[in-house]
Scaffold this active site. Structure first.
Site, PDB file in Angstrom:
ATOM      1  N   TYR A   1       2.813   0.775  -5.025  1.00 33.75           N
ATOM      2  CA  TYR A   1       2.571   2.009  -4.281  1.00 33.75           C
ATOM      3  C   TYR A   1       2.512   1.721  -2.784  1.00 33.75           C
ATOM      4  O   TYR A   1       3.140   2.416  -1.976  1.00 33.75           O
ATOM      5  CB  TYR A   1       1.264   2.649  -4.767  1.00 33.75           C
TER       6      TYR A   1
ATOM      7  N   GLU B   1      -4.796  14.211  -3.717  1.00 35.77           N
ATOM      8  CA  GLU B   1      -5.872  13.800  -2.814  1.00 35.77           C
ATOM      9  C   GLU B   1      -7.157  14.554  -3.151  1.00 35.77           C
ATOM     10  O   GLU B   1      -8.258  13.992  -3.096  1.00 35.77           O
ATOM     11  CB  GLU B   1      -5.479  14.017  -1.352  1.00 35.77           C
TER      12      GLU B   1
ATOM     13  N   TRP C   1      -8.447   5.715  -5.860  1.00 35.55           N
ATOM     14  CA  TRP C   1      -7.047   6.122  -5.862  1.00 35.55           C
ATOM     15  C   TRP C   1      -6.322   5.508  -7.051  1.00 35.55           C
ATOM     16  O   TRP C   1      -5.389   6.116  -7.598  1.00 35.55           O
ATOM     17  CB  TRP C   1      -6.379   5.731  -4.544  1.00 35.55           C
TER      18      TRP C   1
END
Length: 199
Positions: free
Chosen positions: A28, A50, A58
Site C-alpha cells: 500500500y 478514512e 489502517w
C-alpha cells in the site's frame, strides 16, 4: 531503524516503520498511499474508508477493503445514495466490514451529499477536496514531525459539514489529504518522497 523512524528494506528502499514489515501495508505504501486520487468514486471510497478507520488501525481497514467494496457497491456514490434501511441492516450483519451504525449511516449520508454536490458550483467531490490543497506541503524528517491536522484540513471539515457531510473531522480529513496526494507527508529520506508528481 534510523532516528527518523525509517527502516531500509532488503531492497535498499527506506520506508517508515509502519510500512516496513507487514507486506500488505508495504505494498500500500509503495504503490498507493499519497498518489493522486482525482475521480469522484475514488475520492468517495477514500473518504468513506478514512471515516471507518477512525479509532481503528489502517491495517484493519485495508484488510477489509475488498469486503467494504462488495458491501458498498464498489463505492459508487449513486448506488450508495440509494441504499435503504434494509441495506443498513444488511451492512450491520456483514462480518466482513466494520459494523458501526454511525459510520454506516455517515457513509450513506456522504454518498447523498456527494451526489448533491454535482449540482453546485463545487462540481464534484474530488475537485472540491483538491481545492483545499495548501501552497506548501510539510517536510517531516521524522515521524514525530508529521502533523495530524492543518489549517486546510480544518477548513475542509467545515466546508464539507456545511454541504451535509458527516464523520469528517480535521484529523480524518488530514489523513485523507495525505492518502490522496493533496499533501506529501512522506519522510524526507523515504524513497517515496516527492513521487506523487504533485509536490
Amino acid at each position: 531503524m534510523t532516528d527518523s523512524g525509517l527502516i531500509t528494506g532488503e531492497d535498499g528502499l527506506a520506508r517508515p516503520v509502519w510500512a516496513a514489515s507487514d507486506q500488505m501495508l508495504r505494498d500500500y505504501y509503495d504503490t498507493e498511499w499519497g498518489m493522486p486520487v482525482r475521480t469522484e468514486q475514488g475520492m468517495f471510497e477514500r473518504l468513506s474508508l478514512e471515516a471507518f478507520q477512525s479509532g481503528l488501525s489502517w491495517a484493519t481497514i485495508l484488510r477489509k477493503r475488498p469486503a467494504f467494496r462488495a458491501a458498498f457497491a464498489d463505492f459508487d456514490p449513486d448506488a450508495v445514495a440509494a441504499f435503504t434501511d434494509a441495506d443498513v441492516e444488511r451492512l450491520m450483519a456483514d462480518a466482513g466490514i466494520v459494523r458501526n451504525r454511525r459510520k454506516v449511516l455517515a457513509t450513506l449520508t456522504n454518498a447523498r451529499a456527494t451526489v448533491a454536490l454535482r449540482d453546485t458550483e463545487d462540481r464534484d467531490l474530488a475537485s472540491f477536496i483538491w481545492s483545499f490543497r495548501p501552497e506548501t506541503t510539510p517536510e517531516p524528517a521524522s515521524l514525530g514531525e508529521i502533523p495530524t491536522t492543518s489549517a486546510e484540513s480544518v477548513a475542509l471539515t467545515k466546508a464539507l459539514k456545511k454541504r451535509g457531510f458527516a464523520f469528517v473531522g480535521p484529523t480524518t480529513m488530514f489523513a485523507l489529504m495525505e492518502a490522496v496526494g493533496i499533501v506529501d507527508t512522506h519522510l524526507v529520506d523515504s524513497w517515496r518522497r516527492g513521487s506523487s508528481g504533485v509536490w
